[in-house]
Design a protein around this motif. Sequence first.
Motif, PDB file in Angstrom:
ATOM      1  N   GLN A 315      27.765  45.248  36.577  1.00 15.27           N
ATOM      2  CA  GLN A 315      27.138  45.140  37.697  1.00 15.27           C
ATOM      3  C   GLN A 315      26.859  43.436  38.144  1.00 15.27           C
ATOM      4  OE1 GLN A 315      22.986  46.473  37.940  1.00 15.27           O
ATOM      5  NE2 GLN A 315      23.426  47.210  39.794  1.00 15.27           N
ATOM      6  N   ARG A 316      26.865  43.405  39.174  1.00 18.50           N
ATOM      7  CA  ARG A 316      26.752  41.792  39.662  1.00 18.50           C
ATOM      8  C   ARG A 316      25.338  41.581  39.671  1.00 18.50           C
ATOM      9  NH1 ARG A 316      27.934  40.939  44.934  1.00 18.50           N
ATOM     10  NH2 ARG A 316      27.747  43.340  45.360  1.00 18.50           N
ATOM     11  N   ARG A 317      24.926  40.393  39.106  1.00 18.72           N
ATOM     12  CA  ARG A 317      23.691  40.042  38.899  1.00 18.72           C
ATOM     13  C   ARG A 317      23.443  38.478  39.067  1.00 18.72           C
ATOM     14  NH1 ARG A 317      20.629  43.897  35.995  1.00 18.72           N
ATOM     15  NH2 ARG A 317      21.713  45.905  36.556  1.00 18.72           N
ATOM     16  N   GLU A 324      26.130  34.035  40.587  1.00 16.99           N
ATOM     17  CA  GLU A 324      26.664  35.529  40.350  1.00 16.99           C
ATOM     18  C   GLU A 324      27.278  35.611  39.061  1.00 16.99           C
ATOM     19  OE1 GLU A 324      29.363  38.304  42.296  1.00 16.99           O
ATOM     20  OE2 GLU A 324      27.811  37.745  43.830  1.00 16.99           O
ATOM     21  N   GLU A 337      26.436  52.079  40.981  1.00 21.67           N
ATOM     22  CA  GLU A 337      26.263  51.412  42.306  1.00 21.67           C
ATOM     23  C   GLU A 337      26.051  49.981  41.869  1.00 21.67           C
ATOM     24  OE1 GLU A 337      22.518  53.312  42.929  1.00 21.67           O
ATOM     25  OE2 GLU A 337      23.317  54.915  44.295  1.00 21.67           O
ATOM     26  N   ASP A 338      26.765  49.244  42.978  1.00 18.58           N
ATOM     27  CA  ASP A 338      26.718  47.937  42.908  1.00 18.58           C
ATOM     28  C   ASP A 338      26.828  47.170  44.322  1.00 18.58           C
ATOM     29  OD1 ASP A 338      26.411  45.395  42.068  1.00 18.58           O
ATOM     30  OD2 ASP A 338      28.628  45.106  41.429  1.00 18.58           O
ATOM     31  N   VAL A 342      21.132  49.534  46.077  1.00 19.96           N
ATOM     32  CA  VAL A 342      20.936  50.058  44.912  1.00 19.96           C
ATOM     33  C   VAL A 342      19.472  50.634  44.605  1.00 19.96           C
ATOM     34  CG1 VAL A 342      20.868  49.521  42.414  1.00 19.96           C
ATOM     35  CG2 VAL A 342      22.387  48.275  44.041  1.00 19.96           C
ATOM     36  N   GLN A 344      16.751  52.317  42.327  1.00 20.01           N
ATOM     37  CA  GLN A 344      16.366  52.201  40.962  1.00 20.01           C
ATOM     38  C   GLN A 344      16.114  53.448  40.224  1.00 20.01           C
ATOM     39  OE1 GLN A 344      12.755  49.867  40.930  1.00 20.01           O
ATOM     40  NE2 GLN A 344      13.834  48.185  40.017  1.00 20.01           N
ATOM     41  N   HIS A 386      17.831  41.336  37.791  1.00 20.18           N
ATOM     42  CA  HIS A 386      17.921  42.492  38.745  1.00 20.18           C
ATOM     43  C   HIS A 386      19.068  42.566  39.375  1.00 20.18           C
ATOM     44  CE1 HIS A 386      13.372  41.554  39.249  1.00 20.18           C
ATOM     45  NE2 HIS A 386      13.709  42.123  37.914  1.00 20.18           N
ATOM     46  N   ALA A 387      19.297  43.570  40.123  1.00 15.03           N
ATOM     47  CA  ALA A 387      20.420  43.774  40.846  1.00 15.03           C
ATOM     48  C   ALA A 387      20.348  42.771  42.009  1.00 15.03           C
ATOM     49  CB  ALA A 387      20.618  45.270  41.438  1.00 15.03           C
ATOM     50  N   HIS A 390      18.446  44.175  45.059  1.00 15.17           N
ATOM     51  CA  HIS A 390      16.986  43.815  44.838  1.00 15.17           C
ATOM     52  C   HIS A 390      16.472  42.465  44.874  1.00 15.17           C
ATOM     53  CE1 HIS A 390      17.229  47.756  42.333  1.00 15.17           C
ATOM     54  NE2 HIS A 390      17.068  48.023  43.513  1.00 15.17           N
TER      55      HIS A 390
END
Length: 467
Positions: A315-317, A324, A337-338, A342, A344, A386-387, A390
């Motif tokens: 997942q990208r954060r 990133e 999910e990404d 997204v 939770q 966090h995503a 978010h």
Amino acid sequence: MNSDISQIKYPADIPARKFYRRLLDPLIAIGLLYLLMRVSGHPFTANHVVLAILTFFISSTVFGWTDPWRDASSSNVLTLGKSIVGAWLATIVLLLFFSYVAGLVSLFQQRETVIWLAITPPVLLFAQIVLQKAGMGLSRTNVRSVVLVGVNELSVKLAERVDENPDLRMEINGFFDDRDTSRQPTGQKVTLLGSMSDIPAYVRKHNVNTIFISQPISAQPRIRKLLNELQDTTASIYFLPDIYVFDLIQARFDSVAGLPVVAICESPFTGINNMIKRGSDFVLALMIQIILLPLMLGIAIAIKVTSPGPVIFRQRRYGLDGEEIIVYKFRSMTVCEDGARVVQATKNDQRVTRIGAFLRRTSLDELPQFFNVLQGRMSIVGPRPHAIAHNELYRKQIKGYMLRHKVRPGITGWAQVNGFRGETDTLDKMEARIAYDLDYLRRWSLALDLWIIARTVGVVLKRDNAY
């Protein structure tokens, strides 16, 4: 704003005792261990090197945290000895814990190691007494007399810190202020020596060495007049800007190309702190990965045979400085999910697989993030990532949200061990989590990291808020 001027780091607030507790004490302890092994005729093995590294990180943190040297300027050797013994006992407890994790407990069954643990406190005490005696003459003759111009929160805080740090070799004579006592900060007991017009005569008469001016910019004409009148004295003059009106994070004074600057908001991981943080992350993450590798292989097989899809969820954060990064987790849901939105995970979420529910409750789904730590993308302790969806949502709603990205994100964090683990289904919960994240930036120390790691074990066992 919620600021804390005690967080300001002044140039003079780097006394010799910080050198003792951060570098000299661990080196003495490690040197003593090496000497004992050589004298006994036993080899100093790779395991001893790991023990030495653990000793350096743990003892430098504990001695910095407990501050046994605060009484070093006094003649009470018994008090100083008790402080050193207490700090060393705390070091031993942490050494035993991490040595057990690293499989080094057998070292503590060696006679030389037991002797080393026993004689290190008196050796440290002796070294401190020798250093103190060597510097005693200087400490008596080089005490600088200090006066402060302006009675306010910042100047009173500076006076308190000077009193608490005898190694600064400063003595506060008192304050000067044009305001009467009724207009000065309430609840503050200060020695008022006179008004600003009385300063030049007092400085000359009492041979004052240092003057700290804590006045607002609006008082510039009076400050300029005072500086002109002090030019025929030998006093060193410092100006304390009223930056405490801001929300300070790791504030400090510094210089760039010889020009003075004031850091209002800075990462705690600069200079030696960055080396300590990255070094401890790498060592601990490597040991944990080696120990848990069989468990991780078992989890990977269980995920593969119980549900279709990849074993690792990528997942990208946002990472350090908001860049990133890709974060790894064991897949615990039927979806990956990404995107721009997204959702939770919630209690009884139908997207969570059977094995995934167990992994999420026990936080075992986070184990692949130790690879992120070894890559330098994450830390063991830090604000949870966090995503991106978010982040983009909450950065617009919560003041200071993006400041959490001034450090690497963590596998666990200060917010998580204080009850804000898992789902944040309301804005209030997310605001509370961010408040803890920013508090971590202000308070960071290696001791705090170790404390958070220890508390994380208890939090995971309770299995609260993990869906």
